[in-house]
Scaffold this active site. Structure first.
Site, PDB file in Angstrom:
ATOM      1  N   VAL A  54     145.502   7.048 127.753  1.00  9.14           N
ATOM      2  CA  VAL A  54     144.862   5.791 127.321  1.00  9.14           C
ATOM      3  C   VAL A  54     143.356   5.990 127.162  1.00  9.14           C
ATOM      4  CG1 VAL A  54     146.676   4.326 128.287  1.00  9.14           C
ATOM      5  CG2 VAL A  54     144.757   5.003 129.751  1.00  9.14           C
ATOM      6  N   HIS A 114     150.996   4.865 124.760  1.00  9.58           N
ATOM      7  CA  HIS A 114     150.825   3.966 125.906  1.00  9.58           C
ATOM      8  C   HIS A 114     149.561   3.133 125.815  1.00  9.58           C
ATOM      9  CE1 HIS A 114     153.665   6.809 128.267  1.00  9.58           C
ATOM     10  NE2 HIS A 114     154.327   5.925 127.545  1.00  9.58           N
TER      11      HIS A 114
HETATM   12  C1  BV8 Z   1     160.208   1.171 129.343  1.00 12.46           C
HETATM   13  C2  BV8 Z   1     149.825   3.768 130.582  1.00 12.46           C
HETATM   14  C3  BV8 Z   1     161.805  -0.506 128.791  1.00 12.46           C
HETATM   15  C4  BV8 Z   1     149.317   2.931 131.720  1.00 12.46           C
HETATM   16  C5  BV8 Z   1     151.861   4.837 131.397  1.00 12.46           C
HETATM   17  C6  BV8 Z   1     162.572   0.264 135.617  1.00 12.46           C
HETATM   18  C7  BV8 Z   1     162.258  -0.738 134.705  1.00 12.46           C
HETATM   19  C8  BV8 Z   1     161.877  -0.455 133.404  1.00 12.46           C
HETATM   20  C9  BV8 Z   1     161.738   0.851 133.002  1.00 12.46           C
HETATM   21  C10 BV8 Z   1     162.012   1.836 133.930  1.00 12.46           C
HETATM   22  C11 BV8 Z   1     162.461   1.574 135.224  1.00 12.46           C
HETATM   23  N1  BV8 Z   1     162.682   2.766 135.877  1.00 12.46           N
HETATM   24  C12 BV8 Z   1     162.392   3.770 135.031  1.00 12.46           C
HETATM   25  C13 BV8 Z   1     161.987   3.213 133.859  1.00 12.46           C
HETATM   26  C14 BV8 Z   1     161.563   3.873 132.715  1.00 12.46           C
HETATM   27  C15 BV8 Z   1     160.060   4.141 132.920  1.00 12.46           C
HETATM   28  C16 BV8 Z   1     159.968   5.576 133.391  1.00 12.46           C
HETATM   29  O1  BV8 Z   1     160.125   6.470 132.606  1.00 12.46           O
HETATM   30  N2  BV8 Z   1     159.728   5.754 134.694  1.00 12.46           N
HETATM   31  C17 BV8 Z   1     159.665   7.095 135.250  1.00 12.46           C
HETATM   32  C18 BV8 Z   1     158.655   7.111 136.397  1.00 12.46           C
HETATM   33  C19 BV8 Z   1     161.058   7.487 135.711  1.00 12.46           C
HETATM   34  N3  BV8 Z   1     159.409   3.931 131.642  1.00 12.46           N
HETATM   35  C20 BV8 Z   1     158.872   2.748 131.366  1.00 12.46           C
HETATM   36  O2  BV8 Z   1     158.777   1.815 132.155  1.00 12.46           O
HETATM   37  C21 BV8 Z   1     158.392   2.610 129.934  1.00 12.46           C
HETATM   38  N4  BV8 Z   1     158.891   1.401 129.377  1.00 12.46           N
HETATM   39  O3  BV8 Z   1     161.068   1.927 129.670  1.00 12.46           O
HETATM   40  O4  BV8 Z   1     160.442  -0.106 128.901  1.00 12.46           O
HETATM   41  C22 BV8 Z   1     161.774  -1.665 127.903  1.00 12.46           C
HETATM   42  C23 BV8 Z   1     162.293  -1.541 126.609  1.00 12.46           C
HETATM   43  C24 BV8 Z   1     162.307  -2.661 125.790  1.00 12.46           C
HETATM   44  C25 BV8 Z   1     161.764  -3.880 126.236  1.00 12.46           C
HETATM   45  C26 BV8 Z   1     161.206  -3.967 127.526  1.00 12.46           C
HETATM   46  C27 BV8 Z   1     161.216  -2.867 128.371  1.00 12.46           C
HETATM   47  C28 BV8 Z   1     156.873   2.523 129.884  1.00 12.46           C
HETATM   48  C29 BV8 Z   1     156.263   3.772 130.467  1.00 12.46           C
HETATM   49  C30 BV8 Z   1     154.754   3.777 130.192  1.00 12.46           C
HETATM   50  C31 BV8 Z   1     153.983   3.580 131.485  1.00 12.46           C
HETATM   51  N5  BV8 Z   1     152.533   3.719 131.227  1.00 12.46           N
HETATM   52  N6  BV8 Z   1     150.563   4.938 131.085  1.00 12.46           N
HETATM   53  C32 BV8 Z   1     148.123   3.544 132.410  1.00 12.46           C
HETATM   54  O5  BV8 Z   1     147.647   4.612 131.994  1.00 12.46           O
HETATM   55  O6  BV8 Z   1     147.652   2.923 133.388  1.00 12.46           O
HETATM   56  S1  BV8 Z   1     152.676   6.180 131.994  1.00 12.46           S
HETATM   57  C33 BV8 Z   1     151.604   7.392 132.528  1.00 12.46           C
HETATM   58  O7  BV8 Z   1     152.326   8.270 133.365  1.00 12.46           O
HETATM   59  C34 BV8 Z   1     151.107   8.303 131.456  1.00 12.46           C
HETATM   60  O8  BV8 Z   1     150.752   7.599 130.304  1.00 12.46           O
HETATM   61  C35 BV8 Z   1     152.201   9.277 131.244  1.00 12.46           C
HETATM   62  O9  BV8 Z   1     153.105   8.864 130.263  1.00 12.46           O
HETATM   63  C36 BV8 Z   1     152.945   9.235 132.542  1.00 12.46           C
HETATM   64  C37 BV8 Z   1     152.919  10.579 133.226  1.00 12.46           C
HETATM   65  O10 BV8 Z   1     151.638  10.994 133.189  1.00 12.46           O
HETATM   66  P1  BV8 Z   1     151.282  12.447 132.527  1.00 12.46           P
HETATM   67  O11 BV8 Z   1     150.466  12.193 131.342  1.00 12.46           O
HETATM   68  O12 BV8 Z   1     152.471  13.319 132.393  1.00 12.46           O
HETATM   69  O13 BV8 Z   1     150.398  12.950 133.633  1.00 12.46           O
HETATM   70  P2  BV8 Z   1     150.847  13.285 135.060  1.00 12.46           P
HETATM   71  O14 BV8 Z   1     149.724  12.874 135.913  1.00 12.46           O
HETATM   72  O15 BV8 Z   1     152.216  12.776 135.334  1.00 12.46           O
HETATM   73  O16 BV8 Z   1     150.963  14.865 135.018  1.00 12.46           O
HETATM   74  C38 BV8 Z   1     149.825  15.607 134.628  1.00 12.46           C
HETATM   75  C39 BV8 Z   1     150.360  16.936 134.189  1.00 12.46           C
HETATM   76  O17 BV8 Z   1     149.254  17.710 133.761  1.00 12.46           O
HETATM   77  C40 BV8 Z   1     151.032  17.710 135.309  1.00 12.46           C
HETATM   78  O18 BV8 Z   1     152.198  18.334 134.808  1.00 12.46           O
HETATM   79  C41 BV8 Z   1     149.977  18.770 135.693  1.00 12.46           C
HETATM   80  O19 BV8 Z   1     150.577  19.986 136.103  1.00 12.46           O
HETATM   81  C42 BV8 Z   1     149.276  18.962 134.381  1.00 12.46           C
HETATM   82  N7  BV8 Z   1     147.883  19.382 134.483  1.00 12.46           N
HETATM   83  C43 BV8 Z   1     146.992  19.093 135.465  1.00 12.46           C
HETATM   84  N8  BV8 Z   1     145.796  19.657 135.152  1.00 12.46           N
HETATM   85  C44 BV8 Z   1     145.939  20.275 133.943  1.00 12.46           C
HETATM   86  C45 BV8 Z   1     147.268  20.097 133.514  1.00 12.46           C
HETATM   87  N9  BV8 Z   1     147.731  20.587 132.345  1.00 12.46           N
HETATM   88  C46 BV8 Z   1     146.868  21.279 131.584  1.00 12.46           C
HETATM   89  N10 BV8 Z   1     145.573  21.497 131.925  1.00 12.46           N
HETATM   90  C47 BV8 Z   1     145.080  21.018 133.094  1.00 12.46           C
HETATM   91  N11 BV8 Z   1     143.795  21.234 133.445  1.00 12.46           N
END
Ligand code: BV8
Length: 254
Positions: free
Chosen positions: A105, A121
């Site tokens: 974001v 997102h």
């Molecule tokens: C949806 C914006 C349905 C906000 C984000 C119960 C109810 C509803 C849905 C669900 C539920 N249970 C599960 C779900 C589905 C859910 C989901 O997937 N949950 C997961 C946890 C299982 N998804 C949702 O809720 C989505 N919506 O399903 O809606 C629906 C459909 C129709 C009508 C109504 C409803 C919405 C999901 C979006 C959430 N918003 N962000 C904000 O920013 O505040 S998610 C947020 O976390 C990020 O945007 C990203 O997508 C996600 C993970 O983050 P990453 O970017 O991967 O980063 P992360 O920190 O995880 O990892 C960093 C990585 O980088 C690591 O691998 C690390 O090793 C690496 N790294 C670190 N340093 C470096 C590096 N790599 C390279 N270089 C470096 N230097």
């Protein structure tokens, strides 16, 4: 897994006709923007990002959640794109049919020069009225012009919509909310049509965004992953480059 040399990956990229670059929070980590997986620091440490990034949390305590997003926005405004973001713009300049899709974001891809980033997102810089997305919503004028970095954990009352007085919310997609349909459709189409998908800095666990690299792989694209850690995407990546974005990506465009 054989050690794949960056110059071989660079050749793969040079030979590609259509490239998708899919990024997560890791691409911005070396710009000083905390990832989702990072433990929240300081006064945010007692919260879980996944709990805060929800409509329920905002309804329950709008000042806390708006304060968290304002703290993050100020962090991003003080950050600069890193050499990983810049290497991506070099790939884009060499391969006209390239698409950047981000889960982030922040606006670091745009500030690095990526012309059209698909934000799955939303954005920290697009506040919107809780009642009607069409209502104009802006950040309150900062008394000092710049968004002073609110201290960690500071509660800030969200502004109210000038049209209907409803609360203004961050323009991001919270857990449990649908992704913007046009963005998701464009991302899926690009992933289906590409011959190389480069996934950088994502844990690949949040859906439906995490489907994007999987759509590319199942459509026959070569998936290349850049991440210092293993992720569930290891299984679908033809090549896993273990390293950080700012270190690895420049070697792919050298
Ligand atoms: C949806 C914006 C349905 C906000 C984000 C119960 C109810 C509803 C849905 C669900 C539920 N249970 C599960 C779900 C589905 C859910 C989901 O997937 N949950 C997961 C946890 C299982 N998804 C949702 O809720 C989505 N919506 O399903 O809606 C629906 C459909 C129709 C009508 C109504 C409803 C919405 C999901 C979006 C959430 N918003 N962000 C904000 O920013 O505040 S998610 C947020 O976390 C990020 O945007 C990203 O997508 C996600 C993970 O983050 P990453 O970017 O991967 O980063 P992360 O920190 O995880 O990892 C960093 C990585 O980088 C690591 O691998 C690390 O090793 C690496 N790294 C670190 N340093 C470096 C590096 N790599 C390279 N270089 C470096 N230097």
């Amino acid at each position: 897994m054989e050690e794949v040399l960056p110059h071989r990956v660079a050749q793969l990229l040079r030979d590609a006709r259509r490239v998708v670059i899919f990024t997560g929070a890791g691409i911005s980590a070396e710009s000083g923007v905390p990832t989702f997986r990072d433990d929240l620091t300081g006064l945010w440490a007692r919260f879980d990002a996944q709990q805060l990034a929800t409509a329920e949390a905002f309804h329950a305590d709008p000042d806390l959640v708006w304060g968290w997003y304002e703290w993050r926005r100020a962090r991003v405004r003080r950050a600069e794109p890193n050499s990983g973001h810049l290497a991506i713009t070099t790939i884009e300049s060499r391969i006209p049919d390239s698409t950047v899709i981000t889960q982030n974001v922040d606006d670091l891809h745009e500030r690095a020069g990526t012309p059209a980033t698909i934000h799955l997102h939303g954005s920290l810089f697009a506040p919107r009225c809780m009642a009607a997305a069409a209502h104009p919503a802006t950040f309150p004028d900062q008394p000092d012009g710049e968004a002073a970095e609110p201290h960690e954990g500071r509660r800030i009352s969200p502004p109210r919509c000038a049209s209907c007085r409803e609360l203004v919310r961050p323009g991001v997609v919270w857990f449990g909310e649908a992704l913007p349909e046009a963005a998701l459709t464009a991302a899926a189409e690009a992933a289906t049509a590409c011959d190389v998908l480069l996934t950088v800095g994502t844990s690949g666990v949040v859906y439906p965004a995490a489907e994007i690299p999987r759509i590319a792989a199942s459509s026959g694209a070569t998936v290349i992953q850049v991440n210092p850690q293993p992720t569930p995407l290891d299984r679908i990546a033809a090549i896993n480059l273990r390293g950080s974005a700012a270190q690895v990506l420049p070697t792919l465009v050298a």
